[in-house]
Design an enzyme around this catalytic site. Structure first.
Site, short mmCIF file in Angstrom:
data_model
loop_
_atom_site.label_atom_id
_atom_site.label_comp_id
_atom_site.label_asym_id
_atom_site.label_seq_id
_atom_site.Cartn_x
_atom_site.Cartn_y
_atom_site.Cartn_z
N LYS A 184 43.86 27.26 34.85
CA LYS A 184 43.01 26.96 32.95
C LYS A 184 42.54 27.73 32.29
O LYS A 184 41.97 28.76 32.77
CB LYS A 184 42.32 25.45 33.79
CG LYS A 184 41.64 24.99 32.11
CD LYS A 184 40.98 23.77 32.28
CE LYS A 184 39.68 23.65 31.80
NZ LYS A 184 40.76 22.92 29.71
N HIS A 232 47.68 23.33 18.02
CA HIS A 232 46.25 23.78 18.64
C HIS A 232 47.17 25.11 18.58
O HIS A 232 46.03 26.10 17.55
CB HIS A 232 45.70 23.84 20.31
CG HIS A 232 45.41 22.06 19.99
ND1 HIS A 232 44.62 21.34 19.18
CD2 HIS A 232 45.15 21.22 21.38
CE1 HIS A 232 44.57 20.07 19.94
NE2 HIS A 232 44.75 20.07 21.17
N LYS A 290 51.16 22.48 31.38
CA LYS A 290 50.41 21.86 31.74
C LYS A 290 50.54 21.27 33.71
O LYS A 290 51.92 22.30 33.96
CB LYS A 290 50.17 20.52 32.01
CG LYS A 290 50.46 19.29 30.34
CD LYS A 290 49.45 18.24 30.61
CE LYS A 290 49.36 18.03 28.73
NZ LYS A 290 47.70 18.21 29.15
N ARG A 329 39.24 35.29 24.86
CA ARG A 329 39.55 34.14 25.84
C ARG A 329 38.72 32.83 25.54
O ARG A 329 37.97 32.84 25.37
CB ARG A 329 39.42 34.83 27.13
CG ARG A 329 39.45 33.69 28.50
CD ARG A 329 39.59 34.49 29.82
NE ARG A 329 37.75 35.12 30.16
CZ ARG A 329 37.88 35.32 30.61
NH1 ARG A 329 38.64 36.71 30.91
NH2 ARG A 329 36.80 36.45 30.82
N TYR A 351 38.10 41.02 25.19
CA TYR A 351 37.68 42.53 25.56
C TYR A 351 39.25 42.67 24.81
O TYR A 351 40.15 42.42 24.48
CB TYR A 351 37.60 42.43 27.11
CG TYR A 351 39.11 41.53 27.62
CD1 TYR A 351 38.81 40.11 27.53
CD2 TYR A 351 40.68 42.19 28.52
CE1 TYR A 351 39.93 39.09 28.45
CE2 TYR A 351 40.91 41.13 28.78
CZ TYR A 351 41.08 40.44 29.08
OH TYR A 351 41.82 39.10 29.67
N LEU A 352 38.73 44.55 25.03
CA LEU A 352 39.87 45.86 24.63
C LEU A 352 40.53 46.13 25.85
O LEU A 352 39.76 46.71 26.73
CB LEU A 352 39.67 46.35 23.62
CG LEU A 352 40.45 47.38 22.98
CD1 LEU A 352 41.79 46.73 22.74
CD2 LEU A 352 39.69 48.11 21.60
C1 BG6 Z 1 44.21 18.24 23.56
C2 BG6 Z 1 45.59 17.52 24.21
O1 BG6 Z 1 44.52 17.28 22.40
O2 BG6 Z 1 43.86 18.88 23.92
C3 BG6 Z 1 45.51 17.32 25.53
O3 BG6 Z 1 46.04 16.44 23.78
C4 BG6 Z 1 45.05 18.42 26.28
O4 BG6 Z 1 46.66 17.50 26.67
C5 BG6 Z 1 43.47 18.82 25.83
O5 BG6 Z 1 44.47 18.31 27.56
C6 BG6 Z 1 42.97 20.14 25.88
O6 BG6 Z 1 41.87 20.44 25.50
P1 BG6 Z 1 40.54 21.23 26.09
O7 BG6 Z 1 39.34 21.50 24.81
O8 BG6 Z 1 40.44 20.57 27.36
O9 BG6 Z 1 41.32 22.66 25.77
#
Ligand code: BG6
Length: 489
Positions: A342, A241, A337, A376, A384-385
């Site tokens: 979040k 990601h 984690k 974000r 935002y800047l």
């Molecule tokens: C997944 C991971 O690819 O992405 C997970 O395996 C993670 O551990 C998840 O929780 C997060 O995805 P999102 O879209 O909820 O941010």
């Protein structure tokens, strides 16, 4: 549209991902009228179920969130009528050929296209692909297969997986999904950069001091410890990601928006980076903690995780791109984690203004005066800047304010889930947001030596309390590169 039939088979239909993401995304596409006229959805898994039971299982997860029109129930029942089920083993050619018969029956002799979504553990990818491609592929149209990570654990296993899949499928048939590429703000990154004069000229080492890619979750591996312990946060979040977002961020202007042009540029970024070493990262693992009268379990308290596990649930890394545009600019990643919040975001910190006339207004800490652009990604999508602005009044006081584009106040439409966009793209044959095999290979090359070293030497992660801001080592790593984490400033 046209008169061909599209069948979408969700392999692993009784699993969590299928229930939470895939079926709801398919319904959302149907509800929004994106699916072809003739389509059917098949669920395939080992669980014994009939069509009705599948429908009952998924009906609770479908929502008409996009737009609460009155015909929601009607649309749901229309959609469910197009959903069917076949139970079978994942390595049984016979069961896939039964699936083939059922799909054919629905196709009614019309030309057909077939999409398979593999929502299953990676150790059975190849079996399923073998059975599906030999027994259940389309004879009159295309057959495509969407696979979800993990694509191996390192360069070797990933290349082996690619080799095995390619025995049965061409590269064009394989759609490797990274659901972060389907997120609205990640799509918007290129739009911001390439369609606004004010950003692209600044997009280089001349004006950008560092870039940060931050992912944090405020919950642990609850229920997924067994899976997670085999992979760890670097494989789970960083190698895919965050690295994908980094390549999109840093790539040169592609020749066009064509998938191959974009992916060529992304691969070049990966190849310009030096593989990570131990000194470029810090790793952490959450421990149990009492917070607000509640007690939270540590990672190794999970019964599915070995007590002595050193698998990281947090990591921070500094990466560098050795090309003319980015030479010397730290690209920092942080993923964890069981942290205090979040959030996923991209933060771009700009250089100081040379000879700033207002220098004295910022005291000794000129970092407080630098501009910062934030995308974000979630929650509360925003761009935002941070700029310096005069506080109204007769004196000359400056403060840092945000030019703030908060999606929920600017756009009334709800943001589609990443899986909706990606499923639609796979159906339409748009490969821009899927990972090509050379990209995957280059991504693994960056992380494999580091992972090997961490694992061979059983490097102990720095413990951090559940719900905290993560290990302090992350600050030292950033400070070593003269950076402060923007999210903690
Ligand atoms: C997944 C991971 O690819 O992405 C997970 O395996 C993670 O551990 C998840 O929780 C997060 O995805 P999102 O879209 O909820 O941010």
């Amino acid at each position: 549209k046209g008169d061909s039939t599209l069948s979408i088979t969700v392999v692993g239909a009784s699993g969590d991902l299928a229930k939470k993401k895939i079926f709801p995304a398919l319904f959302a596409l149907y509800y929004e009228d994106w699916l072809p006229e003739n389509f059917v959805v098949f669920g395939y898994s080992r669980t014994k179920m009939n069509d009705e039971e599948l429908r009952n299982m998924i009906s609770g997860t479908l929502t008409c969130r996009i737009d609460r029109r009155a015909n929601c129930d009607e649309k749901m029942s229309e959609f469910l009528k197009r959903c069917f089920y076949q139970s079978g083993q994942y390595n049984s050619e016979e069961h896939f050929s039964e699936l083939d018969c059922k799909i054919k029956e629905k196709e009614g002799g019309r030309p057909s296209n077939r999409l398979f979504y593999l929502s299953i553990p990676p150790n059975i990818f190849v079996d399923v692909v073998r059975c599906a491609s030999t027994q259940a592929s389309s004879t009159s149209g295309w057959t495509r297969v969407i696979v979800e990570k993990p694509f191996g654990r390192d360069s070797k296993s990933s290349n082996e997986l690619t080799r095995c899949l390619k025995k049965y499928l061409t590269e064009d048939q394989i759609f490797r999904i990274d659901h972060y590429l389907g997120k609205e703000l990640v799509e918007n990154l290129s739009v911001l950069r390439f369609s606004n004069l004010v950003f692209e000229p600044l997009w280089s080492r001349n004006y950008i001091r560092n870039v940060q890619f931050i992912f944090s979750e405020d919950f642990g591996t609850e229920g997924r410890g067994g899976y997670f312990d085999n992979y760890g946060i670097i494989r789970d979040i960083m190698q895919n990601h965050l690295l994908q977002i980094l390549t999109l961020f840093a790539m040169e202007t592609p020749v066009s928006l064509d998938a191959e042009d974009i992916r060529n540029e992304k691969v070049k970024v990966l190849r310009s980076m030096k593989p990570l070493q131990l000194e470029d990262v810090i790793v952490g693992q959450y421990k149990g903690h009492n917070k607000g009268g509640k007690s939270y379990q540590g990672y190794t308290d999970d019964p599915t995780v070995p007590k002595n596990s050193v698998t990281p649930t947090f990591a921070a890394a500094a990466l560098f791109i050795n090309n003319a545009r980015w030479d010397g600019v730290p690209f920092l990643m942080k993923a964890g984690k069981a942290l205090h919040t979040k959030r996923a975001e991209i933060r771009v910190q700009f250089r100081h203004v040379p000879g700033n006339l207002y220098k004295r207004n910022f005291g000794t800490d000129l970092d407080k005066a630098t501009n910062e652009l934030v995308l974000r990604v979630q929650p509360d999508e925003a761009v935002y800047l941070k700029i310096n602005n005069k506080v109204p009044g007769l004196g000359m006081r400056l403060d840092r304010s945000d030019l703030n584009l908060l999606y929920k106040t600017r756009y009334t439409r709800e943001i589609p889930d990443a899986y909706e966009r990606l499923l639609l793209d796979a159906i339409e044959g748009e490969r821009r947001l899927f990972i090509r095999s050379d990209e995957l290979d280059a991504a693994w090359s960056l992380f494999t030596p580091l992972l090997k070293e961490l694992e061979d030497r059983k490097i102990a992660p720095e413990l951090y309390p559940y719900g905290s801001r993560g290990p302090v080592g992350a600050h030292y790593l950033a400070a070593k590169h003269n950076v402060r984490w923007g999210d903690l400033a």
